[in-house]
Scaffold this active site. Sequence first.
Site, short mmCIF file in Angstrom:
data_model
loop_
_atom_site.label_atom_id
_atom_site.label_comp_id
_atom_site.label_asym_id
_atom_site.label_seq_id
_atom_site.Cartn_x
_atom_site.Cartn_y
_atom_site.Cartn_z
N ASP A 1 0.73 -1.42 0.09
CA ASP A 1 -0.17 0.02 -0.08
C ASP A 1 1.00 1.34 -0.04
O ASP A 1 1.97 1.36 0.35
CB ASP A 1 -0.97 -0.04 1.27
N ASP B 1 -10.30 1.39 -3.36
CA ASP B 1 -10.95 1.09 -1.99
C ASP B 1 -12.36 0.94 -1.94
O ASP B 1 -13.00 0.45 -0.91
CB ASP B 1 -10.54 2.09 -0.98
#
Length: 730
Positions: free
Chosen positions: A459, A523
């Site tokens: 990430d 997301d």
Amino acid sequence: MDPLHLRSAGTSLVISFDSGEAEVVHWGADLGADLPDLAILTSPVPHSAIDARVPAALLPQASSSWRGRAALRGSRTADGVSGLDFSARLRVVTAGADGGSAVIVQSDPDAGLTVESTLTLHDAGLLEMRHTVTNDGTTPYQLDELATVLPVAPDAVELLDLTGRWCRERHPQRRAIQQGTWVRTGRHGRTGHDSSLLFAAGTTGFGNRHGKVWATHLAWSGNHEQFADTIGDGRTMIGGSELLGPAEVILEPGSSYTTPALFAAYSDHGLDGITQAFYSWFRSRPHHVLPAASTGLPAGKPRPVVLNTWEAVYFDHNLDTLIELAESAADLGVERFVLDDGWFRGRRDDHAGLGDWYVDETLWPKGLTPLIDAVTSHGMEFGLWVEPEMVNLDSDIARAHPDWIVGPSAVQHKDGGRLPLEWRNQHIIDLVNPEAWQYIYSRIDALLGENNISYLKWDQNRDLLEHGHAGRSSVHEQTLAAYRLFDALRKAHPGVEIESCSSGGARVDLGILERTDRIWGSDCNDALERQTIQRWTGAVVPPELVGSHIGPTTSHTTARTHDLSFRAITALFGHFGMEWDIRGVQGKDREELKRFIALFKEHRGLLHSGRRVHADVAGDALLLHGVVTDAPAVSGTTAGLFALVSTRTSAAEEPGRIGIPGLEAGRTYRVEAVFPTPEDADYGHTYTQVQPPAWLADGAVANGRFLAEVGLPMPNLNPEHALLLKVTAL
């Protein structure tokens, strides 16, 4: 010097040298093997203009009186004064082609600059271009920009690019091409949620399956610009460049700078033709993740069904809970279990711990081994979340090395230097600093060496907006350092796959995809939002590289509630997985979920090797997209999977007939509904109709030409519902 002519898959690139410069006189439809004398292309010289023809050069230059953006901008520095020798007059020194590749060297001895351009027209028609500028002079050269551009034909009158934000990445926007410059600038220090993955010019009303399209993509994960530049004589260039900060790249004598690759494709049958050029290139790479051997492609590892723990447990890491989750996943047929954020020291929320890449002994007194053993005992792979480029101030490493935190000042932070503003309570670790880079590499290397980890979810959760090293802008060097980190870890651990996640979909580009095995598209797991996000991510990136998960019934990011079938059909057309506490999925819902997992496994060879197609449906209330086999269909086998998707209510009371594109015209097929069928729990929610179209009961049999040109009457889908169709070759 004879012109260069590269040809492949219906595309020609022709470069003339008549002006003394390399000039792209044609990029578009295949011209065949024989070219006429290119002198016939000499254009008139108008009044009140330069008294010579101005070439649309491979490197447009002010010294040739090009009135648009110059490709090469910079200046010499001497005695502290910049702005000397600001203009170069590059002329061709050598040029040659070998198969589908060409190398062109242009030089200006007076300016002390040489530019080498490499161009490769790949087998499927995708063009790859780079420029390398070398400082041949005796003083430093400050590079401001080196752009890679291509001309488009006069009938390209519309421009399509993509924009977005967190949880709404890659949404299209269109405008007319007009005189002037349309610039899409990314100053995020990463690719950006609003970055345009595809930058396309085309003929009037070009669509999914019709019209001429010229499209580019810049393979770079840092600051950048993409643009369409139309000058007063009507010529238009499209292209892109790395966006450099002040004095960010200064070339010492003898040193060089190479641009990011610009990828470009031409199609005379709409956007699907552009997509196919990109997919063919991706799938031809030696390191590309290949689907199962049953597809007819070389043997490789099929994309495993994923369970990610984030929306199941968030930061609540409890061994017993996670083992229960793993057991539930194994029962459903999951093949990869990924432990998300929260496993390392001090990490109870997103305020602390980043940078301390040690397993938290208070949570995991025996390390991650008990969970890994539980996961792998069920035949699943174990994956782990990391964020190596970031640091929290509340971390041991930040306290020990505050000078490793990126900031705008040359003053070390421990001595009172100003920090940038926080983003998600975090800062950026300075990978340009060799000690910081080595620390991060060593920690991730140790994690992979000490644990049975098959997969990293990597990430990167913030923009790099005020980014400096030693008092100078350093996004360029930080991006290269991040690339080196990926490359070094992949070399040390070749069996570990890496996913690029960046606040979801903020780092999606071919630069990062050369180093990763998958990207996280967004997301947002809301299936309605994902329909658009995945359609436009999939315009360039094939589905086997795009993570697509079933989220909870009510979306974490939008609070929308959707039936399981809508969420599952959406997730099927990517690298399928779940991000959901599946322990609570029981009864009919659990059986339905198992069916979708089995459907993905049955068809993933097709989904991850086939040709992506999108119907041109009037209006935007309905979408029809699918994947069809690229190989000649064998009788009785699945030749295509399609999703009919309702995004909102329609103005018409019934959808009418919709064409099913992409099949062999003379081949006969059976089209049938796979999900939902009348026996399924979601069936009653999916439609509002007294009677369905007749063909839904037993399927429809017709040839590919009929299905594409006449189509089939479609059912009345309720908004935010979908129908999965299977096409079988007969």
